[in-house]
Design an enzyme around this catalytic site. Structure first.
Site, mmCIF file in Angstrom:
data_model
loop_
_atom_site.group_PDB
_atom_site.id
_atom_site.type_symbol
_atom_site.label_atom_id
_atom_site.label_comp_id
_atom_site.label_asym_id
_atom_site.label_seq_id
_atom_site.Cartn_x
_atom_site.Cartn_y
_atom_site.Cartn_z
ATOM 1 N N GLY A 257 142.984 -13.953 30.106
ATOM 2 C CA GLY A 257 142.097 -12.798 30.271
ATOM 3 C C GLY A 257 140.690 -13.231 30.620
ATOM 4 O O GLY A 257 140.191 -14.193 30.050
ATOM 5 N N ARG B 75 147.789 -15.328 35.186
ATOM 6 C CA ARG B 75 148.784 -15.736 34.196
ATOM 7 C C ARG B 75 149.868 -16.471 34.986
ATOM 8 O O ARG B 75 150.180 -16.101 36.102
ATOM 9 C CB ARG B 75 149.303 -14.514 33.454
ATOM 10 C CG ARG B 75 148.147 -13.803 32.719
ATOM 11 C CD ARG B 75 148.556 -13.068 31.492
ATOM 12 N NE ARG B 75 147.511 -13.094 30.474
ATOM 13 C CZ ARG B 75 146.539 -12.180 30.361
ATOM 14 N NH1 ARG B 75 146.436 -11.182 31.204
ATOM 15 N NH2 ARG B 75 145.641 -12.278 29.394
ATOM 16 N N ASP C 114 143.699 -18.133 23.548
ATOM 17 C CA ASP C 114 144.757 -18.782 22.783
ATOM 18 C C ASP C 114 145.889 -19.335 23.672
ATOM 19 O O ASP C 114 146.320 -20.481 23.509
ATOM 20 C CB ASP C 114 145.300 -17.699 21.834
ATOM 21 C CG ASP C 114 146.199 -18.273 20.788
ATOM 22 O OD1 ASP C 114 145.673 -18.944 19.897
ATOM 23 O OD2 ASP C 114 147.423 -18.060 20.885
ATOM 24 N N THR D 167 137.097 -15.728 25.527
ATOM 25 C CA THR D 167 137.870 -14.515 25.246
ATOM 26 C C THR D 167 136.987 -13.502 24.533
ATOM 27 O O THR D 167 136.219 -13.890 23.643
ATOM 28 C CB THR D 167 139.116 -14.813 24.374
ATOM 29 O OG1 THR D 167 139.613 -13.587 23.837
ATOM 30 C CG2 THR D 167 138.814 -15.750 23.214
ATOM 31 N N ASP E 189 138.000 -11.387 22.501
ATOM 32 C CA ASP E 189 138.594 -11.049 21.196
ATOM 33 C C ASP E 189 137.998 -11.809 20.012
ATOM 34 O O ASP E 189 138.180 -11.399 18.874
ATOM 35 C CB ASP E 189 140.106 -11.342 21.206
ATOM 36 C CG ASP E 189 140.846 -10.514 22.232
ATOM 37 O OD1 ASP E 189 140.235 -9.605 22.806
ATOM 38 O OD2 ASP E 189 142.045 -10.783 22.451
ATOM 39 N N ASP F 92 139.063 -14.481 18.705
ATOM 40 C CA ASP F 92 140.155 -14.787 17.771
ATOM 41 C C ASP F 92 140.545 -16.262 17.718
ATOM 42 O O ASP F 92 141.648 -16.595 17.320
ATOM 43 C CB ASP F 92 141.386 -13.932 18.111
ATOM 44 C CG ASP F 92 141.893 -14.188 19.518
ATOM 45 O OD1 ASP F 92 141.193 -14.866 20.295
ATOM 46 O OD2 ASP F 92 142.985 -13.706 19.846
ATOM 47 N N ARG G 81 143.477 -8.270 20.678
ATOM 48 C CA ARG G 81 144.889 -8.516 20.450
ATOM 49 C C ARG G 81 145.106 -9.048 19.025
ATOM 50 O O ARG G 81 144.927 -10.214 18.748
ATOM 51 C CB ARG G 81 145.337 -9.553 21.488
ATOM 52 C CG ARG G 81 146.762 -9.446 21.884
ATOM 53 C CD ARG G 81 147.070 -10.340 23.062
ATOM 54 N NE ARG G 81 146.240 -11.541 23.188
ATOM 55 C CZ ARG G 81 146.437 -12.481 24.090
ATOM 56 N NH1 ARG G 81 147.413 -12.391 24.936
ATOM 57 N NH2 ARG G 81 145.656 -13.534 24.165
HETATM 58 P P1 ADP Z 1 144.744 -16.200 27.087
HETATM 59 O O1 ADP Z 1 144.389 -17.597 27.449
HETATM 60 O O2 ADP Z 1 143.650 -15.236 27.410
HETATM 61 O O3 ADP Z 1 145.273 -16.091 25.670
HETATM 62 P P2 ADP Z 1 147.516 -15.933 28.099
HETATM 63 O O4 ADP Z 1 148.111 -15.824 26.751
HETATM 64 O O5 ADP Z 1 147.997 -15.027 29.156
HETATM 65 O O6 ADP Z 1 145.920 -15.725 28.064
HETATM 66 O O7 ADP Z 1 147.701 -17.444 28.585
HETATM 67 C C1 ADP Z 1 147.203 -17.873 29.826
HETATM 68 C C2 ADP Z 1 148.144 -18.840 30.463
HETATM 69 O O8 ADP Z 1 148.280 -20.014 29.647
HETATM 70 C C3 ADP Z 1 149.580 -18.361 30.640
HETATM 71 O O9 ADP Z 1 149.738 -17.540 31.776
HETATM 72 C C4 ADP Z 1 150.318 -19.688 30.811
HETATM 73 O O10 ADP Z 1 150.179 -20.191 32.104
HETATM 74 C C5 ADP Z 1 149.560 -20.589 29.836
HETATM 75 N N1 ADP Z 1 150.297 -20.641 28.565
HETATM 76 C C6 ADP Z 1 150.279 -19.744 27.559
HETATM 77 N N2 ADP Z 1 151.138 -20.090 26.569
HETATM 78 C C7 ADP Z 1 151.728 -21.235 26.975
HETATM 79 C C8 ADP Z 1 152.729 -22.096 26.430
HETATM 80 N N3 ADP Z 1 153.308 -21.847 25.253
HETATM 81 N N4 ADP Z 1 153.086 -23.191 27.160
HETATM 82 C C9 ADP Z 1 152.514 -23.471 28.336
HETATM 83 N N5 ADP Z 1 151.585 -22.675 28.906
HETATM 84 C C10 ADP Z 1 151.193 -21.588 28.256
#
Ligand code: ADP
Length: 326
Positions: free
Chosen positions: A14, A75, A106, A129, A131, A133, A175
């Site tokens: 995000g 993503r 996260d 972020t 959030d 968090d 979230r």
């Molecule tokens: P944020 O970083 O804002 O929490 P996301 O949860 O969408 O956003 O995570 C961003 C990107 O990080 C995902 O689209 C993916 O490419 C990568 N990612 C998230 N979780 C994992 C994971 N368990 N293993 C590998 N890559 C991950």
């Protein structure tokens, strides 16, 4: 010094206001310290497909005041697979990028942690972020701006709430974290906040009404964190309509406007300090850490701590809201 001669930088997940200020600071600090910098577009997706461009200091001119992220974000499901991460690694080798700075939440840091372990590759993370968090940092990049946006929106909604004697439930992002809802409620003078952190402890709606909510007021505003645990603003409003049909209830979901806008001074300064600290961390041979801020001091937080631990809400704030909204 075994430090990288070329660092890559990306934003992922995000978007958050202040990401541009962080990109600027990382770029400038890397160049200042004699490294080359490559901007990677669209997060891990662009790393796999090779959407990469060398950045000079002018590439990051005139962006500190802009919301969103110049590098775009995305993503990327492929990065969750070993094959996708191998492709990403090959691209880094091909481009001569010897260390990575990732800015995100996260999920982004979880991906970074897995990748760093798999390929023994140096990564430094920045908490980007709205959030707030992430564990190990008092605040994250974008949080302050989002809080200010929420406050301005609630001020406007209050005008109409007061004119019509209405009860408004305003849903804010976060979230599964109540930082925006709780501090947004304190800042905007709302009557209550319904947050996931205390959802399992008591029925916050019932508590609110039991405590004489609306006894002294004709209109009310309650901030609700979006979460399955709270039921969101729509879920709460449904309950009120059923259980307390006398209330004239309305719902507003602030949604994506909370992510937008020019970053606040606090977020620009935070992002700049953290961006500089990220390069300092690499120079200091740190790897696989997130830059955090605690009591106004920069700290290094291992990825495993930043993403595994739930960041606790400050209980004093719950009381502050309760007392200040009677
Ligand atoms: P944020 O970083 O804002 O929490 P996301 O949860 O969408 O956003 O995570 C961003 C990107 O990080 C995902 O689209 C993916 O490419 C990568 N990612 C998230 N979780 C994992 C994971 N368990 N293993 C590998 N890559 C991950």
């Amino acid at each position: 010094m075994s430090t990288a001669k070329c660092v890559g930088i990306l934003t992922s997940g995000g978007d958050a206001p202040g990401m541009n200020a962080a990109i600027r600071a990382v770029t400038r600090s890397a160049i200042y310290n004699g490294m080359a910098v490559k901007g990677i577009y669209r997060g891990y997706k662009g790393l796999i497909t090779g959407e990469i461009q060398e950045f000079k200091t002018q590439n990051v001119s005139n962006i500190i005041q802009r919301g969103g992220t110049l590098l775009k974000t995305a993503r990327c499901m492929e990065f969750k697979t070993p094959e996708g991460r191998k492709q990403a690694y090959n691209k880094l080798v091909e481009e001569g990028i010897e260390a990575l700075i990732v800015i995100g939440g996260d999920g982004t840091l979880t991906g970074a942690r897995i990748f760093a372990q798999e390929f023994n590759y140096p990564i430094v993370g920045l908490p980007g972020t709205i959030d707030n968090d992430l564990f190990g940092t008092d605040v994250t990049i974008g949080y302050d701006t989002a809080l200010n946006t929420i406050m301005e929106c609630v001020d406007k909604i209050r005008d109409t709430a007061t004119s019509h004697d209405r009860l408004f439930f305003i849903e804010v992002m976060g979230r599964d974290a109540g930082f925006l809802a709780l501090n947004g409620a304190i800042a905007s003078g709302a009557e209550a906040a319904i947050i996931p952190e205390t959802s399992l402890e008591n029925d916050q709606l019932e508590e609110m009404i039991k405590n004489g909510f609306r006894k002294s007021k004709n209109s009310s505003i309650v901030l609700v964190a979006e979460s399955e645990l709270t039921g969101g603003a729509i879920g709460i409003a449904e309950r009120v309509k059923n259980e307390f049909p006398l209330f004239d209830v309305r719902v507003t979901i602030l949604g994506h406007l909370q992510r937008g806008g020019s970053p606040s001074a606090q977020d620009r300064i935070l992002a700049t300090r953290m961006g500089i600290a990220a390069i300092d961390a690499l120079l200091d041979d740190q790897r696989n850490v997130m830059i955090g801020i605690q009591n106004d001091q920069i700290v290094y937080v291992p990825f495993s701590k930043a993403i595994k631990n739930d960041k606790p809400i400050n209980r004093e704030l719950l009381n502050t809201l309760r007392v200040s909204s009677i």
